[in-house]
Enzyme design. Sequence first.
Site, PDB file in Angstrom:
ATOM      1  N   GLY A  14      10.765 -26.932 -10.008  1.00 10.06           N
ATOM      2  CA  GLY A  14       9.737 -25.968 -10.427  1.00 10.06           C
ATOM      3  C   GLY A  14      10.372 -24.738 -11.054  1.00 10.06           C
ATOM      4  N   ARG A  75      11.908 -32.906 -13.802  1.00  6.28           N
ATOM      5  CA  ARG A  75      12.176 -33.692 -12.607  1.00  6.28           C
ATOM      6  C   ARG A  75      12.793 -34.998 -13.107  1.00  6.28           C
ATOM      7  NH1 ARG A  75       7.837 -30.326 -10.685  1.00  6.28           N
ATOM      8  NH2 ARG A  75       8.731 -29.178  -8.946  1.00  6.28           N
ATOM      9  N   ASP A 106      14.694 -26.483  -3.136  1.00  7.91           N
ATOM     10  CA  ASP A 106      15.209 -27.387  -2.118  1.00  7.91           C
ATOM     11  C   ASP A 106      15.626 -28.755  -2.689  1.00  7.91           C
ATOM     12  OD1 ASP A 106      15.124 -27.360   0.982  1.00  7.91           O
ATOM     13  OD2 ASP A 106      14.396 -29.348   0.401  1.00  7.91           O
ATOM     14  N   THR A 129      13.188 -20.339  -6.737  1.00  9.72           N
ATOM     15  CA  THR A 129      11.887 -20.894  -6.345  1.00  9.72           C
ATOM     16  C   THR A 129      10.968 -19.761  -5.911  1.00  9.72           C
ATOM     17  OG1 THR A 129      10.730 -22.123  -4.602  1.00  9.72           O
ATOM     18  CG2 THR A 129      12.958 -21.443  -4.090  1.00  9.72           C
ATOM     19  N   ASP A 131       8.695 -20.042  -3.795  1.00  9.13           N
ATOM     20  CA  ASP A 131       8.240 -20.270  -2.412  1.00  9.13           C
ATOM     21  C   ASP A 131       9.047 -19.520  -1.346  1.00  9.13           C
ATOM     22  OD1 ASP A 131       6.326 -21.954  -3.380  1.00  9.13           O
ATOM     23  OD2 ASP A 131       7.395 -23.801  -2.900  1.00  9.13           O
ATOM     24  N   ASP A 133      11.560 -20.536   0.310  1.00  3.71           N
ATOM     25  CA  ASP A 133      11.673 -21.426   1.471  1.00  3.71           C
ATOM     26  C   ASP A 133      13.095 -21.931   1.706  1.00  3.71           C
ATOM     27  OD1 ASP A 133      11.786 -22.964  -0.795  1.00  3.71           O
ATOM     28  OD2 ASP A 133      10.398 -24.503  -0.106  1.00  3.71           O
ATOM     29  N   ARG A 175       3.876 -25.045  -0.212  1.00  2.54           N
ATOM     30  CA  ARG A 175       3.588 -26.319   0.452  1.00  2.54           C
ATOM     31  C   ARG A 175       4.108 -26.341   1.888  1.00  2.54           C
ATOM     32  NH1 ARG A 175       1.625 -31.085  -1.060  1.00  2.54           N
ATOM     33  NH2 ARG A 175       0.953 -30.030  -2.929  1.00  2.54           N
TER      34      ARG A 175
HETATM   35  P1  ADP Z   1      12.704 -28.200  -6.478  1.00  2.19           P
HETATM   36  O1  ADP Z   1      14.129 -28.020  -6.805  1.00  2.19           O
HETATM   37  O2  ADP Z   1      11.829 -27.178  -7.128  1.00  2.19           O
HETATM   38  O3  ADP Z   1      12.476 -28.363  -4.983  1.00  2.19           O
HETATM   39  P2  ADP Z   1      12.199 -31.093  -6.832  1.00  2.19           P
HETATM   40  O4  ADP Z   1      12.028 -31.356  -5.374  1.00  2.19           O
HETATM   41  O5  ADP Z   1      11.188 -31.688  -7.753  1.00  2.19           O
HETATM   42  O6  ADP Z   1      12.211 -29.553  -7.199  1.00  2.19           O
HETATM   43  O7  ADP Z   1      13.647 -31.616  -7.254  1.00  2.19           O
HETATM   44  C1  ADP Z   1      14.114 -31.469  -8.573  1.00  2.19           C
HETATM   45  C2  ADP Z   1      15.040 -32.613  -8.935  1.00  2.19           C
HETATM   46  O8  ADP Z   1      16.173 -32.608  -8.065  1.00  2.19           O
HETATM   47  C3  ADP Z   1      14.459 -34.001  -8.795  1.00  2.19           C
HETATM   48  O9  ADP Z   1      13.640 -34.386  -9.880  1.00  2.19           O
HETATM   49  C4  ADP Z   1      15.717 -34.850  -8.714  1.00  2.19           C
HETATM   50  O10 ADP Z   1      16.254 -35.058  -9.991  1.00  2.19           O
HETATM   51  C5  ADP Z   1      16.639 -33.955  -7.919  1.00  2.19           C
HETATM   52  N1  ADP Z   1      16.598 -34.364  -6.499  1.00  2.19           N
HETATM   53  C6  ADP Z   1      15.706 -34.027  -5.560  1.00  2.19           C
HETATM   54  N2  ADP Z   1      15.953 -34.644  -4.387  1.00  2.19           N
HETATM   55  C7  ADP Z   1      17.053 -35.430  -4.609  1.00  2.19           C
HETATM   56  C8  ADP Z   1      17.811 -36.367  -3.818  1.00  2.19           C
HETATM   57  N3  ADP Z   1      17.516 -36.609  -2.540  1.00  2.19           N
HETATM   58  N4  ADP Z   1      18.880 -36.968  -4.395  1.00  2.19           N
HETATM   59  C9  ADP Z   1      19.216 -36.724  -5.678  1.00  2.19           C
HETATM   60  N5  ADP Z   1      18.526 -35.892  -6.475  1.00  2.19           N
HETATM   61  C10 ADP Z   1      17.471 -35.251  -5.970  1.00  2.19           C
END
Ligand code: ADP
Length: 326
Positions: A14, A75, A106, A129, A131, A133, A175
């Site tokens: 995000g 993503r 995260d 972020t 959030d 968090d 969330r």
């Molecule tokens: P944020 O960083 O805002 O929490 P996301 O949870 O959508 O956003 O994660 C962003 C990107 O980070 C994902 O689209 C993916 O490419 C990568 N990512 C997230 N979790 C994992 C994981 N367990 N292993 C590898 N890459 C991950």
Amino acid sequence: MSNVKSIGILTSGGDAPGMNAAIRAVTRAGICAGLRVHGIYRGYRGLIFDEIEEFSTQNVSNIIQRGGTILKTARCKEFTTPEGRQCAYDVLRRHEIDGLVVIGGDGSLTGARIFANEFQFPIVGLPGTIDNDLYGTDTTIGYDTALNTIMECVDKIRDTATSHERLFFIEVMGREAGYLALNGAIAAGAEAAIIPEISTKQDQLAELIQNGFRKSKNSSIVLVAESPATGGAMGLAQRVKDEFPGYDVRVSILGHLQRGGSPTAHDRILASRMGAAAIDAFLDDQRNVMIGIKNDEIVYVPFTKAIKNEKPINQELMNTLRRLSI
Ligand code: ADP
């Protein structure tokens, strides 16, 4: 002295206001330290598909005041697979990039931790972020701007809530974390905040109704974190309609408004300090850490601590909100 001579920066997940200020700081502090700096577009997707450009100081001119991210964000499913990460590693080697700065939440830092362990690749994370968090840092880049946006929106909604003597549920992002809802409620003088950290343990709506919302006022505003744990603003409004038809209830969902806009001074300064600290971390031979801020001091937080570690809500804030909404 660090072995890192050439770094890449990416923003992932995000978007958050202040990401551009962080990109600017990493780029300029990196160049100032004699490193080569590369912008990687569209997060991990751009890493795998080789959307990489070497940056000069001019690439980051005139961006400190802009919301979103000039590097774009995405993503990327492929990065969650070993094959995808191998591809990303090969691209980095081809560009002779030997360190990475990942700006995100995260999920992005989870991906960074896995990649860093798999390839023994130095990565420094920045908490980007709205959030707030991530564990180990008092605030994250974007949080203060989002909070100010929420406050301004609630101020406006209050005008109509008061004129019509209505009860408003205003849904904000968060969330798994109620920081925006709780601090937004305090800043805007709302009656209550319904947040996931508490909703899983008790029925906050039932308590509010029992207390008659705000007895001495003719309107009420309740901020609700969008989490399934709270039921969301729509769910709560429906419950009130069903169980207490006397209330004139309305819902407002702030949605993506909260992510945009020019970052506040607080977020620009935080992002600038954290971006410069990311370069210091490489020079100190730190790796696989997130840059955090604690009591106004920069700290290094190991990825394993920053991620998936519940950041407890400050009880004093809950008490303050309760005491001020009588
Ligand atoms: P944020 O960083 O805002 O929490 P996301 O949870 O959508 O956003 O994660 C962003 C990107 O980070 C994902 O689209 C993916 O490419 C990568 N990512 C997230 N979790 C994992 C994981 N367990 N292993 C590898 N890459 C991950």
